[in-house]
Scaffold this motif. Sequence first.
Motif, PDB file in Angstrom:
ATOM      1  N   ILE A   1      29.683  99.140  37.297  1.00  0.00           N
ATOM      2  CA  ILE A   1      29.516  99.719  38.627  1.00  0.00           C
ATOM      3  C   ILE A   1      28.038 100.013  38.835  1.00  0.00           C
ATOM      4  N   ASN A   2      27.507  99.580  39.958  1.00  0.00           N
ATOM      5  CA  ASN A   2      26.132  99.902  40.330  1.00  0.00           C
ATOM      6  C   ASN A   2      26.156 101.104  41.261  1.00  0.00           C
ATOM      7  N   VAL A   3      25.249 102.054  41.009  1.00  0.00           N
ATOM      8  CA  VAL A   3      25.186 103.246  41.849  1.00  0.00           C
ATOM      9  C   VAL A   3      23.736 103.622  42.121  1.00  0.00           C
ATOM     10  N   GLU A   4      23.478 103.997  43.355  1.00  0.00           N
ATOM     11  CA  GLU A   4      22.190 104.570  43.715  1.00  0.00           C
ATOM     12  C   GLU A   4      22.448 105.988  44.186  1.00  0.00           C
ATOM     13  N   THR A   5      21.832 106.954  43.521  1.00  0.00           N
ATOM     14  CA  THR A   5      22.030 108.347  43.874  1.00  0.00           C
ATOM     15  C   THR A   5      21.272 108.675  45.154  1.00  0.00           C
ATOM     16  N   ARG A   6      21.539 109.826  45.706  1.00  0.00           N
ATOM     17  CA  ARG A   6      20.841 110.263  46.915  1.00  0.00           C
ATOM     18  C   ARG A   6      19.363 110.532  46.643  1.00  0.00           C
ATOM     19  N   GLU A   7      19.008 110.669  45.366  1.00  0.00           N
ATOM     20  CA  GLU A   7      17.598 110.821  45.001  1.00  0.00           C
ATOM     21  C   GLU A   7      16.883 109.481  44.905  1.00  0.00           C
ATOM     22  N   GLY A   8      17.624 108.378  45.098  1.00  0.00           N
ATOM     23  CA  GLY A   8      17.027 107.049  45.061  1.00  0.00           C
ATOM     24  C   GLY A   8      16.993 106.416  43.675  1.00  0.00           C
TER      25      GLY A   8
ATOM     26  N   SER B   1      35.618 104.196  45.459  1.00  0.00           N
ATOM     27  CA  SER B   1      36.158 104.786  46.691  1.00  0.00           C
ATOM     28  C   SER B   1      36.245 106.309  46.595  1.00  0.00           C
ATOM     29  N   ASP B   2      36.375 106.849  45.389  1.00  0.00           N
ATOM     30  CA  ASP B   2      36.452 108.304  45.215  1.00  0.00           C
ATOM     31  C   ASP B   2      35.149 109.022  45.524  1.00  0.00           C
ATOM     32  N   VAL B   3      34.017 108.440  45.167  1.00  0.00           N
ATOM     33  CA  VAL B   3      32.753 109.188  45.253  1.00  0.00           C
ATOM     34  C   VAL B   3      31.705 108.538  46.146  1.00  0.00           C
ATOM     35  N   LEU B   4      32.069 107.497  46.855  1.00  0.00           N
ATOM     36  CA  LEU B   4      31.114 106.800  47.711  1.00  0.00           C
ATOM     37  C   LEU B   4      30.475 107.735  48.743  1.00  0.00           C
ATOM     38  N   PHE B   5      31.221 108.725  49.196  1.00  0.00           N
ATOM     39  CA  PHE B   5      30.712 109.661  50.203  1.00  0.00           C
ATOM     40  C   PHE B   5      29.525 110.486  49.700  1.00  0.00           C
ATOM     41  N   ALA B   6      29.352 110.589  48.379  1.00  0.00           N
ATOM     42  CA  ALA B   6      28.358 111.503  47.825  1.00  0.00           C
ATOM     43  C   ALA B   6      27.164 110.802  47.178  1.00  0.00           C
ATOM     44  N   VAL B   7      27.085 109.483  47.340  1.00  0.00           N
ATOM     45  CA  VAL B   7      25.956 108.712  46.804  1.00  0.00           C
ATOM     46  C   VAL B   7      25.426 107.808  47.914  1.00  0.00           C
ATOM     47  N   THR B   8      24.251 107.213  47.694  1.00  0.00           N
ATOM     48  CA  THR B   8      23.678 106.328  48.707  1.00  0.00           C
ATOM     49  C   THR B   8      24.373 104.975  48.725  1.00  0.00           C
ATOM     50  N   HIS B   9      24.516 104.363  47.559  1.00  0.00           N
ATOM     51  CA  HIS B   9      25.200 103.069  47.413  1.00  0.00           C
ATOM     52  C   HIS B   9      26.012 103.099  46.131  1.00  0.00           C
ATOM     53  N   MET B  10      27.171 102.433  46.159  1.00  0.00           N
ATOM     54  CA  MET B  10      27.979 102.307  44.954  1.00  0.00           C
ATOM     55  C   MET B  10      28.920 101.125  45.149  1.00  0.00           C
TER      56      MET B  10
END
Length: 133
Positions: free
Chosen positions: A61-68, A37-46
């Motif tokens: 935690i699974n994360v997809e960066t804005r770079e894909g 919830s802290d950083v969801l605004f700055a990544v594509t998916h988390m």
Amino acid sequence: MEVDYQREEPSTCSLEEGCVPLGDVKDMRLEAEAVVSDVLFAVTHMFVSQSLSSGLDVAYINVETREGKRYCLELSEAGLRVVGHGFDQVDAVVSAPYHETVYSLLDGLSPAYRDAFGNALLQRLERLQQSDQ
């Protein structure tokens, strides 16, 4: 001077049962949800992994960066680290360093995260400045 002292009841838990006083333990699943919830605004998916087992001592935690780029992160008392280069992947050969915060981990992985975080900070500062006037 008298001090009221209440004797603690002995634990009904045996060592074999692996009981730990609840005040001494963080539930990493809850910590992981807070990280998301802290950083969801700055990544594509988390999102917290539902496939990998999480518990009191570790969460994924699974994360997809804005770079894909996709990563699987491990969250434990030691901190956060990349453990795989895809959702729900834990690769034994990946030996990434631990980071104390999700911010420092993502700062190293994603220039777009860094930009989004900086922009959000700037917008907040501008709103504060406007509310002071």
